[in-house]
Design an enzyme around this catalytic site. Structure first.
Site, PDB file in Angstrom:
ATOM      1  N   LEU A 131       0.817  -1.228   0.000  1.00 22.45           N
ATOM      2  CA  LEU A 131       0.000   0.000   0.000  1.00 22.45           C
ATOM      3  C   LEU A 131       0.845   1.271   0.000  1.00 22.45           C
ATOM      4  O   LEU A 131       1.960   1.293   0.518  1.00 22.45           O
ATOM      5  CB  LEU A 131      -0.887   0.018   1.252  1.00 22.45           C
ATOM      6  CG  LEU A 131      -1.788  -1.206   1.466  1.00 22.45           C
ATOM      7  CD1 LEU A 131      -2.529  -1.096   2.783  1.00 22.45           C
ATOM      8  CD2 LEU A 131      -2.766  -1.353   0.316  1.00 22.45           C
ATOM      9  N   TRP A 133       1.145   5.558   1.037  1.00 22.21           N
ATOM     10  CA  TRP A 133       0.901   6.284   2.288  1.00 22.21           C
ATOM     11  C   TRP A 133      -0.178   7.346   2.148  1.00 22.21           C
ATOM     12  O   TRP A 133      -0.599   7.939   3.142  1.00 22.21           O
ATOM     13  CB  TRP A 133       2.192   6.947   2.799  1.00 22.21           C
ATOM     14  CG  TRP A 133       2.855   7.813   1.761  1.00 22.21           C
ATOM     15  CD1 TRP A 133       3.878   7.444   0.938  1.00 22.21           C
ATOM     16  CD2 TRP A 133       2.504   9.153   1.399  1.00 22.21           C
ATOM     17  NE1 TRP A 133       4.186   8.461   0.074  1.00 22.21           N
ATOM     18  CE2 TRP A 133       3.355   9.535   0.338  1.00 22.21           C
ATOM     19  CE3 TRP A 133       1.566  10.069   1.863  1.00 22.21           C
ATOM     20  CZ2 TRP A 133       3.295  10.786  -0.260  1.00 22.21           C
ATOM     21  CZ3 TRP A 133       1.497  11.320   1.264  1.00 22.21           C
ATOM     22  CH2 TRP A 133       2.356  11.663   0.216  1.00 22.21           C
ATOM     23  N   SER A 211       4.068   3.981  -6.512  1.00 25.58           N
ATOM     24  CA  SER A 211       4.685   4.686  -7.635  1.00 25.58           C
ATOM     25  C   SER A 211       4.999   3.732  -8.782  1.00 25.58           C
ATOM     26  O   SER A 211       5.150   2.515  -8.590  1.00 25.58           O
ATOM     27  CB  SER A 211       5.957   5.375  -7.166  1.00 25.58           C
ATOM     28  OG  SER A 211       6.897   4.407  -6.783  1.00 25.58           O
ATOM     29  N   THR A 214       8.298   1.687  -8.328  1.00 23.15           N
ATOM     30  CA  THR A 214       8.200   0.515  -7.448  1.00 23.15           C
ATOM     31  C   THR A 214       7.396  -0.590  -8.129  1.00 23.15           C
ATOM     32  O   THR A 214       7.743  -1.776  -8.020  1.00 23.15           O
ATOM     33  CB  THR A 214       7.552   0.900  -6.103  1.00 23.15           C
ATOM     34  OG1 THR A 214       8.294   1.969  -5.528  1.00 23.15           O
ATOM     35  CG2 THR A 214       7.539  -0.267  -5.147  1.00 23.15           C
ATOM     36  N   GLU A 233      -1.451  -0.468  -9.449  1.00 23.07           N
ATOM     37  CA  GLU A 233      -2.144   0.826  -9.538  1.00 23.07           C
ATOM     38  C   GLU A 233      -1.100   1.878  -9.194  1.00 23.07           C
ATOM     39  O   GLU A 233      -0.622   1.920  -8.059  1.00 23.07           O
ATOM     40  CB  GLU A 233      -3.302   0.894  -8.537  1.00 23.07           C
ATOM     41  CG  GLU A 233      -4.430  -0.078  -8.815  1.00 23.07           C
ATOM     42  CD  GLU A 233      -5.218   0.237 -10.079  1.00 23.07           C
ATOM     43  OE1 GLU A 233      -4.988   1.287 -10.698  1.00 23.07           O
ATOM     44  OE2 GLU A 233      -6.051  -0.596 -10.453  1.00 23.07           O
ATOM     45  N   CYS A 269      -3.013  10.095  -6.432  1.00 23.71           N
ATOM     46  CA  CYS A 269      -2.682   9.470  -7.719  1.00 23.71           C
ATOM     47  C   CYS A 269      -3.485  10.086  -8.854  1.00 23.71           C
ATOM     48  O   CYS A 269      -2.978  10.247  -9.950  1.00 23.71           O
ATOM     49  CB  CYS A 269      -2.915   7.974  -7.661  1.00 23.71           C
ATOM     50  SG  CYS A 269      -4.592   7.534  -7.187  1.00 23.71           S
ATOM     51  N   GLU A 368       5.158  13.124 -12.468  1.00 20.57           N
ATOM     52  CA  GLU A 368       4.221  13.269 -11.343  1.00 20.57           C
ATOM     53  C   GLU A 368       4.919  14.058 -10.230  1.00 20.57           C
ATOM     54  O   GLU A 368       5.924  13.608  -9.684  1.00 20.57           O
ATOM     55  CB  GLU A 368       3.837  11.872 -10.845  1.00 20.57           C
ATOM     56  CG  GLU A 368       2.760  11.892  -9.786  1.00 20.57           C
ATOM     57  CD  GLU A 368       2.436  10.490  -9.279  1.00 20.57           C
ATOM     58  OE1 GLU A 368       3.365   9.697  -9.037  1.00 20.57           O
ATOM     59  OE2 GLU A 368       1.236  10.202  -9.098  1.00 20.57           O
TER      60      GLU A 368
HETATM   61  P1  NAD Z   1       6.053   3.937  -3.232  1.00 20.55           P
HETATM   62  O1  NAD Z   1       6.095   3.232  -4.544  1.00 20.55           O
HETATM   63  O2  NAD Z   1       7.257   4.635  -2.768  1.00 20.55           O
HETATM   64  O3  NAD Z   1       5.669   2.926  -2.067  1.00 20.55           O
HETATM   65  C1  NAD Z   1       4.480   2.159  -2.124  1.00 20.55           C
HETATM   66  C2  NAD Z   1       4.674   0.882  -1.331  1.00 20.55           C
HETATM   67  O4  NAD Z   1       5.651   0.073  -1.978  1.00 20.55           O
HETATM   68  C3  NAD Z   1       5.152   1.105   0.092  1.00 20.55           C
HETATM   69  O5  NAD Z   1       4.453   0.231   0.938  1.00 20.55           O
HETATM   70  C4  NAD Z   1       6.630   0.750   0.006  1.00 20.55           C
HETATM   71  O6  NAD Z   1       7.161   0.293   1.227  1.00 20.55           O
HETATM   72  C5  NAD Z   1       6.605  -0.355  -1.029  1.00 20.55           C
HETATM   73  N1  NAD Z   1       7.886  -0.597  -1.713  1.00 20.55           N
HETATM   74  C6  NAD Z   1       8.870   0.305  -1.964  1.00 20.55           C
HETATM   75  N2  NAD Z   1       9.895  -0.314  -2.618  1.00 20.55           N
HETATM   76  C7  NAD Z   1       9.529  -1.601  -2.802  1.00 20.55           C
HETATM   77  C8  NAD Z   1      10.155  -2.730  -3.419  1.00 20.55           C
HETATM   78  N3  NAD Z   1      11.348  -2.642  -3.992  1.00 20.55           N
HETATM   79  N4  NAD Z   1       9.483  -3.894  -3.442  1.00 20.55           N
HETATM   80  C9  NAD Z   1       8.249  -4.005  -2.890  1.00 20.55           C
HETATM   81  N5  NAD Z   1       7.625  -2.980  -2.277  1.00 20.55           N
HETATM   82  C10 NAD Z   1       8.248  -1.787  -2.226  1.00 20.55           C
HETATM   83  O7  NAD Z   1       4.791   4.914  -3.324  1.00 20.55           O
HETATM   84  P2  NAD Z   1       4.278   5.956  -2.216  1.00 20.55           P
HETATM   85  O8  NAD Z   1       5.234   7.104  -2.187  1.00 20.55           O
HETATM   86  O9  NAD Z   1       3.927   5.257  -0.955  1.00 20.55           O
HETATM   87  O10 NAD Z   1       2.891   6.415  -2.849  1.00 20.55           O
HETATM   88  C11 NAD Z   1       2.797   7.421  -3.785  1.00 20.55           C
HETATM   89  C12 NAD Z   1       2.588   6.830  -5.175  1.00 20.55           C
HETATM   90  O11 NAD Z   1       1.439   5.982  -5.157  1.00 20.55           O
HETATM   91  C13 NAD Z   1       2.304   7.893  -6.210  1.00 20.55           C
HETATM   92  O12 NAD Z   1       3.019   7.595  -7.381  1.00 20.55           O
HETATM   93  C14 NAD Z   1       0.795   7.737  -6.450  1.00 20.55           C
HETATM   94  O13 NAD Z   1       0.369   8.199  -7.693  1.00 20.55           O
HETATM   95  C15 NAD Z   1       0.607   6.296  -6.267  1.00 20.55           C
HETATM   96  N6  NAD Z   1      -0.792   5.946  -5.948  1.00 20.55           N
HETATM   97  C16 NAD Z   1      -1.540   5.319  -6.903  1.00 20.55           C
HETATM   98  C17 NAD Z   1      -2.880   5.019  -6.643  1.00 20.55           C
HETATM   99  C18 NAD Z   1      -3.730   4.331  -7.693  1.00 20.55           C
HETATM  100  O14 NAD Z   1      -4.784   3.810  -7.332  1.00 20.55           O
HETATM  101  N7  NAD Z   1      -3.318   4.315  -8.949  1.00 20.55           N
HETATM  102  C19 NAD Z   1      -3.442   5.336  -5.398  1.00 20.55           C
HETATM  103  C20 NAD Z   1      -2.646   5.973  -4.443  1.00 20.55           C
HETATM  104  C21 NAD Z   1      -1.306   6.263  -4.738  1.00 20.55           C
END
Ligand code: NAD
Length: 466
Positions: A131, A133, A211, A214, A233, A269, A368
């Protein structure tokens, strides 16, 4: 190893949670498989799973204020937003999928007379969700609802910074009578806990929200390991397209533009971060938009009057400010905002920013920003608007503001995005699928019955009759 949960509002230490390593993940997936195989959940009649999920929805409702407070503290989201959007949205999601539990049906295809064939959907067994944050409880609920309704055992990995509402939800699941081990929360960081989940061979499906970078890493890991079904997503760079008659929407237009651009301080997002406006109304739209952006209340997230809270952390603030400063250095003008606001020491607050005259090659138009920043670009023709809207690698959401049915449909069909709203900026309710195209999404939508494709696999039974 442990992780400090720090308030984005003022840098206060809120909690410390464990970082689950690869061995913990392996132990939990093995235990989840045991729980699944025991049938305490997967073997229930769907109506019984529905009843337990409905009790969970009631308990979320009972604890709504606690949950709103946890997301406000962990994510720095304004408390008014948590109360009005995040928590009610999460409750609605659990309730909707509870009610859908016994509405799934397979098919009986038109085979030859000596054959009976039918299809049905079966749960994977152990599944996981990773998930972001920005909507901690709401995103957890989008996954918990359909994953559990389908009979799976779910492992949730909340974002590093925002684990506490998911932990509370898991406690409520037990109280609701959902057997122990059906839903569990493994806190931790991405490279340790998230990567171990992506690699674990017992997990049959993994649903990720976060993101694009990730998401790509998770897909690569899944490809190298057990080829688990991955649903992604991810990020967005969503356009809000205002055709020449858009001002006919009156205040609803400016309210819609502002909410789309600045909800959760633009850390959304589906943030409508690119306003594309017909040249005939551009000056008036910019003036009204800038005025409305300047009027937004930037403040501490626990104040019910606050509309724009802090951004998640200092690194994010630095990244957002660098994007604004870079665009301004290349010729853009900030007609609202453009810098930081002092609210509380230890937190980083950025004024809602509206940028005009942005260089068409500026990276801010295609990457973004994930902060309270919106750009405005003018266009002359409908085709030009569609071309500008599609000039990104993402494809999550879009809005079209016109009262012309013909223009609305042509633009909605022309824009490459998973959801296009007309005369509003909306992700729709629980009845419609939500999922990105291109580098915004991959492998299945959230919400609606379509979400079950993420959490079930189809089986065909082919019977030769005697
Ligand atoms: P992030 O990708 O940094 O982290 C998301 C999750 O992935 C966290 O739980 C993190 O610990 C985990 N993660 C990080 N590196 C990983 C790895 N190598 N392997 C497995 N898991 C890993 O994203 P964020 O900063 O928490 O959230 C913001 C992003 O989420 C933005 O790009 C936003 O657009 C997107 N978002 C998308 C939606 C959608 O429905 N499309 C909804 C909400 C947020």
């Amino acid at each position: 190893m442990s992780l400090d949960i720090v308030s984005p509002a003022d840098g206060r230490l809120l909690a410390t949670v464990p970082v689950h390593g690869a061995e913990d993940v392996a132990r939990h997936t093995a235990d989840a498989q045991r729980v699944f195989d025991s049938g305490v959940w997967s073997g229930l009649a769907p109506r019984e799973r529905a009843a337990a999920l409905l009790r969970l929805a009631d308990l979320l409702e009972r604890d709504a204020e606690t949950l709103a407070w946890l997301d406000m503290e962990d994510a720095g989201k304004p408390i008014a937003e948590c109360r009005a959007n995040d928590v009610p949205g999460a409750i609605e999601s659990i309730r909707w999928f509870a009610e859908a539990t016994d509405k799934l049906a397979g098919a009986v295809p038109a085979t030859a007379p000596d054959i009976l064939a039918f299809t049905e959907r079966e749960p994977f067994g152990v599944v996981a969700a990773i998930l972001p944050w920005n909507y901690p409880l709401a995103m957890a609920a989008w996954k918990v609802g359909p994953a559990l309704a389908a009979g799976n055992c779910l492992i949730l990995k909340p974002a590093d910074a925002t684990p506490r509402s998911a932990l509370h939800l898991a406690g409520l699941a037990l109280e609701a009578g959902i057997p122990e081990g059906v839903v569990r929360v493994l806190t931790g960081d991405g490279p340790t806990t998230g990567a171990a989940l992506a690699a674990d061979p017992r997990i049959g499906a993994l649903s990720f929200t976060g993101s694009t970078a990730t998401g790509r890493a998770i897909l690569e890991t899944a490809a190298r390991t057990n080829l688990k079904r991955v649903s992604l997503e991810m990020g967005g760079k969503s356009p809000q397209i205002l055709l020449a008659d858009a001002l006919d929407f009156g205040d609803a237009l400016i309210d819609g533009l502002i909410e789309a651009a600045f909800l959760t301080a633009g850390q959304n997002c589906t943030a409508g971060s690119r306003i594309l406006v017909h040249e005939s109304i551009a000056a008036e739209v910019v003036g009204r938009l800038a005025g409305a952006a300047r009027a937004l209340v930037v403040g501490r997230p626990d104040d019910p009057a606050t509309q724009i809270g802090p951004v998640i952390n200092a690194a994010a603030a630095d990244r957002i400010l660098a994007a604004i400063d870079g665009a301004v250095a290349r010729g853009a003008t900030a007609v609202a905002g453009g810098g930081e606001v002092e609210v509380l020491a230890g937190g980083r607050y950025i004024a809602p920013t509206v940028l005009v005259d942005v260089d068409p090659a500026d990276p801010i138009l295609r990457t973004e920003v994930f902060g309270p920043v919106v750009t405005v670009q003018a266009f002359a023709t409908r085709d030009e608007a569609i071309a500008l809207a599609n000039d990104v690698e993402y494809g999550l959401a879009a809005s079209v503001w016109t009262k012309s049915l013909d223009d609305a449909i042509v633009v909605a069909r022309g824009v490459r995005a998973g959801i296009v709203s007309v005369g509003a900026y909306s992700e729709g309710d629980m009845t419609v699928p939500f999922g990105g195209w291109q580098q915004s999404g991959f492998g299945g939508a959230e919400k609606s019955l379509a979400a079950f494709h993420q959490w079930t696999r189809e089986k065909t039974v082919w019977i030769q009759l005697g």
